[in-house]
Scaffold this motif. Sequence first.
Motif, PDB file in Angstrom:
ATOM      1  N   ALA A  28       0.797  -1.073  -0.007  1.00  0.00           N
ATOM      2  CA  ALA A  28       0.006  -0.023  -0.089  1.00  0.00           C
ATOM      3  C   ALA A  28       0.863   1.309   0.133  1.00  0.00           C
ATOM      4  CB  ALA A  28      -0.925   0.130   1.183  1.00  0.00           C
ATOM      5  N   LYS A  29       1.880   1.222   0.778  1.00  0.00           N
ATOM      6  CA  LYS A  29       2.888   2.554   0.938  1.00  0.00           C
ATOM      7  C   LYS A  29       3.476   2.609  -0.616  1.00  0.00           C
ATOM      8  CE  LYS A  29       3.695   1.390   5.581  1.00  0.00           C
ATOM      9  NZ  LYS A  29       4.456   1.286   6.710  1.00  0.00           N
ATOM     10  N   ILE A  30       4.020   1.484  -1.178  1.00  0.00           N
ATOM     11  CA  ILE A  30       4.667   1.540  -2.642  1.00  0.00           C
ATOM     12  C   ILE A  30       3.293   2.141  -3.505  1.00  0.00           C
ATOM     13  CG2 ILE A  30       5.322   0.417  -4.631  1.00  0.00           C
ATOM     14  CD1 ILE A  30       6.747  -1.429  -2.282  1.00  0.00           C
ATOM     15  N   THR A  48      -5.484   2.577 -13.727  1.00  0.00           N
ATOM     16  CA  THR A  48      -6.618   1.534 -13.441  1.00  0.00           C
ATOM     17  C   THR A  48      -5.916   0.514 -12.360  1.00  0.00           C
ATOM     18  OG1 THR A  48      -6.089   0.202 -15.383  1.00  0.00           O
ATOM     19  CG2 THR A  48      -7.840   1.965 -15.403  1.00  0.00           C
ATOM     20  N   ASN A  49      -6.860  -0.032 -11.660  1.00  0.00           N
ATOM     21  CA  ASN A  49      -6.223  -1.023 -11.109  1.00  0.00           C
ATOM     22  C   ASN A  49      -5.694  -2.153 -11.679  1.00  0.00           C
ATOM     23  OD1 ASN A  49      -7.611   0.136  -8.855  1.00  0.00           O
ATOM     24  ND2 ASN A  49      -9.209  -1.712  -8.494  1.00  0.00           N
ATOM     25  N   ALA A  66      -5.144  -2.690  -0.917  1.00  0.00           N
ATOM     26  CA  ALA A  66      -4.108  -1.317  -0.812  1.00  0.00           C
ATOM     27  C   ALA A  66      -4.839  -0.068  -0.893  1.00  0.00           C
ATOM     28  CB  ALA A  66      -2.959  -1.495  -1.570  1.00  0.00           C
ATOM     29  N   ILE A  67      -5.577  -0.158  -2.032  1.00  0.00           N
ATOM     30  CA  ILE A  67      -6.093   1.218  -2.229  1.00  0.00           C
ATOM     31  C   ILE A  67      -7.240   1.415  -1.140  1.00  0.00           C
ATOM     32  CG2 ILE A  67      -8.048   2.346  -3.970  1.00  0.00           C
ATOM     33  CD1 ILE A  67      -6.450   1.187  -6.104  1.00  0.00           C
ATOM     34  N   GLU A  72      -9.138   4.442   3.623  1.00  0.00           N
ATOM     35  CA  GLU A  72      -9.580   4.360   4.991  1.00  0.00           C
ATOM     36  C   GLU A  72      -8.694   5.261   5.903  1.00  0.00           C
ATOM     37  OE1 GLU A  72      -9.551   0.248   5.972  1.00  0.00           O
ATOM     38  OE2 GLU A  72     -11.418  -0.307   4.508  1.00  0.00           O
ATOM     39  N   ASN A  73      -7.429   5.465   5.300  1.00  0.00           N
ATOM     40  CA  ASN A  73      -6.359   6.258   6.261  1.00  0.00           C
ATOM     41  C   ASN A  73      -6.393   7.656   5.849  1.00  0.00           C
ATOM     42  OD1 ASN A  73      -4.807   4.700   8.514  1.00  0.00           O
ATOM     43  ND2 ASN A  73      -5.253   3.190   6.650  1.00  0.00           N
ATOM     44  N   VAL A  74      -7.130   7.953   4.978  1.00  0.00           N
ATOM     45  CA  VAL A  74      -7.327   9.232   4.244  1.00  0.00           C
ATOM     46  C   VAL A  74      -6.026   9.812   3.554  1.00  0.00           C
ATOM     47  CG1 VAL A  74      -8.528  11.463   4.572  1.00  0.00           C
ATOM     48  CG2 VAL A  74      -9.201   9.743   5.971  1.00  0.00           C
ATOM     49  N   TYR A  75      -5.427   8.908   2.982  1.00  0.00           N
ATOM     50  CA  TYR A  75      -4.185   9.194   2.331  1.00  0.00           C
ATOM     51  C   TYR A  75      -4.572   9.535   0.877  1.00  0.00           C
ATOM     52  CZ  TYR A  75      -1.587   7.544   6.254  1.00  0.00           C
ATOM     53  OH  TYR A  75      -1.210   7.393   7.549  1.00  0.00           O
ATOM     54  N   ILE A  76      -5.558   8.941   0.346  1.00  0.00           N
ATOM     55  CA  ILE A  76      -6.023   9.197  -0.808  1.00  0.00           C
ATOM     56  C   ILE A  76      -7.617   9.443  -0.796  1.00  0.00           C
ATOM     57  CG2 ILE A  76      -4.164   8.001  -2.139  1.00  0.00           C
ATOM     58  CD1 ILE A  76      -6.145   5.732  -2.882  1.00  0.00           C
ATOM     59  N   LYS A  77      -8.250   9.749  -2.113  1.00  0.00           N
ATOM     60  CA  LYS A  77      -9.393  10.235  -1.958  1.00  0.00           C
ATOM     61  C   LYS A  77     -10.022  10.194  -3.495  1.00  0.00           C
ATOM     62  CE  LYS A  77     -10.066  15.005  -2.055  1.00  0.00           C
ATOM     63  NZ  LYS A  77     -10.768  16.273  -1.164  1.00  0.00           N
ATOM     64  N   TYR A  78     -11.049   9.502  -3.771  1.00  0.00           N
ATOM     65  CA  TYR A  78     -11.687   9.594  -5.203  1.00  0.00           C
ATOM     66  C   TYR A  78     -12.445  11.075  -5.554  1.00  0.00           C
ATOM     67  CZ  TYR A  78     -10.737   4.449  -5.938  1.00  0.00           C
ATOM     68  OH  TYR A  78     -10.099   3.436  -6.205  1.00  0.00           O
ATOM     69  N   PRO A  79     -12.372  11.305  -6.613  1.00  0.00           N
ATOM     70  CA  PRO A  79     -12.877  12.693  -6.966  1.00  0.00           C
ATOM     71  C   PRO A  79     -14.512  12.549  -6.577  1.00  0.00           C
ATOM     72  CG  PRO A  79     -11.713  12.027  -8.883  1.00  0.00           C
ATOM     73  CD  PRO A  79     -11.662  10.967  -7.863  1.00  0.00           C
TER      74      PRO A  79
END
Length: 81
Positions: A28-30, A48-49, A66-67, A72-79
Amino acid sequence: MNTNNNKPNNFSVVPAAVLLNDTITDKAKILYSEISALCNKKGCCWATNDYFEKLYECSKITVIRAINALKENVYIKYPKE
């Protein structure tokens, strides 16, 4: 070392909060790093996945998990969210 010329050649910085988070996998970090690099390059992540599955030679479920962990940790979000 993989010398495949079809692999991306991006650069990214991963925040310490992501690197030191022991609730998410190293994959997930990578993946965060790659998403960050793609966002820096084009303003958003267009991959894409399937792209990540092939790039990291892993299963669809690994990419999805991973996504989801990053979301869940709010490191990414979808538009759309």
